[in-house]
Every structure is written in structure tokens, then in C-alpha cells.
Design an enzyme around this catalytic site. Structure first.
Site, PDB file in Angstrom:
ATOM      1  N   LYS A   1      25.664  41.480  40.866  1.00 32.02           N
ATOM      2  CA  LYS A   1      26.553  40.636  40.202  1.00 32.02           C
ATOM      3  C   LYS A   1      27.367  39.939  41.112  1.00 32.02           C
ATOM      4  O   LYS A   1      27.842  40.532  42.012  1.00 32.02           O
ATOM      5  CB  LYS A   1      27.537  41.714  39.306  1.00 32.02           C
ATOM      6  CG  LYS A   1      28.730  40.764  38.632  1.00 32.02           C
ATOM      7  CD  LYS A   1      29.586  41.869  38.026  1.00 32.02           C
ATOM      8  CE  LYS A   1      30.517  41.122  37.452  1.00 32.02           C
ATOM      9  NZ  LYS A   1      31.546  41.770  36.865  1.00 32.02           N
TER      10      LYS A   1
ATOM     11  N   LYS B   1      28.556  44.484  43.538  1.00 33.72           N
ATOM     12  CA  LYS B   1      29.288  43.609  42.924  1.00 33.72           C
ATOM     13  C   LYS B   1      30.136  42.756  44.040  1.00 33.72           C
ATOM     14  O   LYS B   1      30.870  43.613  44.655  1.00 33.72           O
ATOM     15  CB  LYS B   1      30.159  44.457  42.037  1.00 33.72           C
ATOM     16  CG  LYS B   1      31.420  43.422  41.283  1.00 33.72           C
ATOM     17  CD  LYS B   1      31.980  44.015  40.132  1.00 33.72           C
ATOM     18  CE  LYS B   1      33.192  43.132  39.640  1.00 33.72           C
ATOM     19  NZ  LYS B   1      33.925  44.029  38.619  1.00 33.72           N
TER      20      LYS B   1
END
Ligand code: PBG
Length: 324
Positions: free
Chosen positions: A248, A195
Site C-alpha cells: 500500500k 505500508k
């Protein structure tokens, strides 16, 4: 024209093109993120995310049912608290909006897979994803305990999968251990393994009211300039017990998906985040892009790059277009 090979031969008709298509986006690939608000009768559109609303439990259940009827197999729930505090204490409450929503969804739509986001940023008054030390630094190891409690509360409510998005070191292991300890060894973990500290989360922070009140998240989320480090992050989470790993955001990080894919045999997910969604929506509203075409192209690209599963605010629209 001497060439023997003419790639255009296989592009001449719709049927031919369909036969040789390498990547197929399916409704089963999609996961719809949703925002659960406390209270009753709540339906507040998020201004920076047209088509996305904060919903109280009964409205959420209705929308989730519509998603399930379109063939979407799973939803991801983000909760909003009644009250924020320094330690985000409402996040682990069995009476919290997420916990109530999970119970309701599992009762009303048993076949829908319910995933919950495990993080503190929406619940803390300072908006950081963990507990703070007096100097304002996020205390990694103290946060692990709280995250584990949050995950257990979601799993006890009936969540099929918990998804930690905080980026503390060691949280997958801590959550796995806590779940196993209370006999929830069948609850799966989808880890936000890779992330990035991305500015594409802007609209989401409006939706979840989770913007940090000071500083930023660069001391725990990854530097967008780093690709090798993605491999290490993913390996750590897999070693700690992740069942699905996620990258992400999605579209600006397709290279990361492509690097991870051959290294792991676990399912790989990608999150088309709020900023990716809102950019397409905004351009479409201005008449500058064809929304449906760009939506399907971006989702197909994410799958082509290596994702098995895609979390997207477009899930319902995409499922509708994809049909059976
Ligand atoms: C919470 C969390 C965020 C997102 C998912 N979980 C925001 C953040 O890290 O600031 C972003 C999702 C999106 O932009 O759609 N940690």
C-alpha cells in the site's frame, strides 16, 4: 520490412486480442473499503472522495448488499468512534460502530467476506496509530496489547479477516496469539505488511478524521524510497502468521508488488488508496480523463504487477463494467 515476426497479427480483432490477453481482472479480485459511522441514518459524502460516504450500520448494510449483488466478494470496514481519547479506547468496544456493522453484515449477507481494519489512528485524540509515551513517541510494545484487543473484538463480532494497518513491529504475531487464545484460530489475518508513509492517504484522513495532530507517521510507516526493506517487512509478517500480505499504496509501488510476487506463495493484495482514487475522480470531473477507462487500466496494471486482490474505492463501478 524483413521481420518474420509481426506482433500486430494477434492484435487485429477484439476476439484475437481477448484470446491472447495475459492479465484478466475479475470481480472476485476486488475488495470494497467502507467507512462505518456511529448513530442512525448517517450518510455523509466525503468531500475529497466523490462517491464515498460515511455510513451508519443500516445504510452500510444496504450498500454492502449492492456490492455483493455485483459479485464483489469482500468489504473492508473502517470505523469512526463516537468519542476519541488518548488511548483510542472505543476501538475495542463490542458496541463500537465496526463491531455492530460486522454483526449486521454477517447476519444479513452471510456470504460476504467481512474484513476489518485494525488500527487506532481514527480513535485516538492525537491521531497516531498507537499509544504515546510522555515525549510523544509511539510506544510499540504497549500498542500491541491494545491492537490485539481490537482484533479480538472484531473477530468476536464475526469478522472473517482482520487487517492490521498500524505498522507496529510484532503486531501480526501479537494478534495471532490473542485470537488463538480465545479460540478464534480460524480468523484470518490480512497484514498491511508493506505500508509506506504516503501522502496519497490525504483524502482518507478526511474520511476517517484520522490525520495526526502533530508530527507524521514516518517513525512507523515505511520510507517511500525503500524497496529492499519491503521484503524484510513481508517476511516478518509471514513468519508471524499473516495469511495474506498487502502492499500500500498500489500504483506508485508496482515495482514492490513485482518484487514480492515470486518470493511468497501467499495471496498478495494491493491497496489502491484514497489519493489514487481521488486523482482519477478529479481529473474525470474536469473532463480531462476517461474515468472508466483509466480506472480499469490502473486496476489491470496492479494485477499485472502481481496482486491477486485489489482494495479499491472503485470496486462497485469496476465490477459493474467487468460484468459476469
Ligand atoms: C490507518 C489507515 C490509513 C489508510 C488505511 N488505514 C491511513 C494512514 O495510515 O494514515 C489509508 C487508506 C487510504 O488512503 O485509502 N492506519
Amino acid at each position: 520490412m524483413e521481420s518474420v515476426f509481426r506482433p500486430r497479427r494477434l492484435r487485429r480483432s477484439v476476439t484475437l486480442r481477448r484470446m491472447v490477453q495475459e492479465t484478466r481482472l475479475r470481480r472476485e479480485d476486488l475488495i470494497l473499503p467502507m467507512f462505518v459511522a456511529p448513530g442512525k441514518g448517517v450518510r455523509q459524502e466525503v468531500p475529497s472522495m466523490p462517491g464515498v460516504s460515511r455510513l451508519s450500520v443500516e445504510n452500510l448494510a444496504e450498500e454492502a448488499k449492492a456490492a455483493a449483488d455485483l459479485g464483489i466478494p469482500a468489504v473492508l470496514l473502517f470505523g469512526l468512534p463516537q468519542k476519541k481519547d488518548e488511548t483510542g479506547s472505543e476501538a475495542a468496544s463490542p458496541k463500537g460502530a465496526v463491531q455492530q456493522a460486522v454483526r449486521q453484515l454477517k447476519k444479513q449477507i452471510p456470504n460476504l467476506v467481512v474484513i476489518t481494519d485494525v488500527c487506532l489512528c481514527g480513535y485516538t485524540s492525537h491521531g497516531h496509530c498507537g499509544l504515546l509515551r510522555p515525549g510523544g513517541e509511539v510506544d510499540n510494545d504497549a500498542t500491541l496489547e491494545v491492537l490485539a484487543q481490537v482484533a479480538v473484538s472484531h473477530a468476536q463480532a464475526g469478522a472473517d479477516i482482520v487487517a492490521p494497518s498500524d505498522m507496529m513491529d510484532g503486531r501480526v504475531g501479537a494478534i495471532r496469539e490473542a485470537l488463538d487464545e480465545v479460540g478464534l484460530e480460524m480468523t484470518a489475518i490480512l497484514s498491511y505488511a508493506v505500508k509506506y508513509a504516503s501522502s496519497f492517504y490525504g483524502p482518507f484522513r478526511d474520511a476517517a478524521e484520522s490525520a495526526p495532530q502533530f508530527g507524521d507517521r514516518r517513525a512507523y510507516q515505511m520510507d517511500p524510497a525503500n524497496a529492499r526493506e519491503a521484503m524484510r517487512e513481508a517476511f516478518l509478517d509471514v513468519e508471524e502468521g499473516a495469511d495474506i500480505i498487502m502492499v500500500k499504496p498500489a500504483l506508485p509501488y508496482l515495482d514492490i508488488l513485482t518484487r514480492l510476487r515470486p518470493e511468497f506463495d501467499l495471496p498478495l493484495a494491493a491497496y489502491q488508496v484514497s489519493g489514487e482514487y481521488s486523482m482519477i475522480k478529479a481529473a474525470a470531473q474536469k473532463g480531462w480523463l476517461d474515468e472508466n477507462a483509466v480506472m480499469l487500466e490502473s486496476l489491470t496494471s496492479i494485477k499485472r504487477a502481481g496482486a491477486d486482490l485489489i482494495l479499491t474505492y472503485f470496486a462497485k463501478e469496476a465490477a459493474q463494467l467487468l460484468g459476469k
